[in-house]
Design an enzyme around this catalytic site. Sequence first.
Site: not given
Ligand code: 4NP
Length: 150
Positions: A7, A10, A12-14, A124
């Site tokens: 994702c 790294n 939240c989703r992955s 997200d």
């Molecule tokens: P992920 O979510 O891609 O599912 O891990 C996010 C975590 C942090 C951010 C964006 C998406 N960020 O902008 O910091």
Amino acid sequence: MKILMICLGNICRSPMAEGVMKHLLKKDSRHDWEVDSAGTGDWHVGQLPDRRAIRTSKNHGIDITRQRARQFNKNDFERFDHLLVMDTENLKDVRNLANNQPDKEKVKLLLEFKYPGKQMIVPDPYFNELFEESFQLIYEGCEAFLEEFG
Ligand code: 4NP
């Protein structure tokens, strides 16, 4: 089989996808698969998953607290058989790093296995807080992947 969940951050989703896939494999007593996760961005490298991702996974009996964020890198094309991304931005970013067509074809939306041809994404949850909804989509995607390759 070696699978990398990808994702943006790294955190939240992955990480939830890594946790769910390992959980499903354990239920199958299948221990010879390798599952890891990475982010296309580097902002959270070395960090634990987001506390909301940890809590949501824990609610489903899955511990993801041993994970630490890392950034995707080109070596991952060689290390893994399947690079499963959460959204179309991830798809574009990772495919752009591929040196050849076979590597490009390793990169697929996780939900492609559940909803073929629909370009379905795992949105997200970082800002919209929909962690349970993300978890459910991830779970569906992992189950569908295992139906095809398990
Ligand atoms: P992920 O979510 O891609 O599912 O891990 C996010 C975590 C942090 C951010 C964006 C998406 N960020 O902008 O910091």
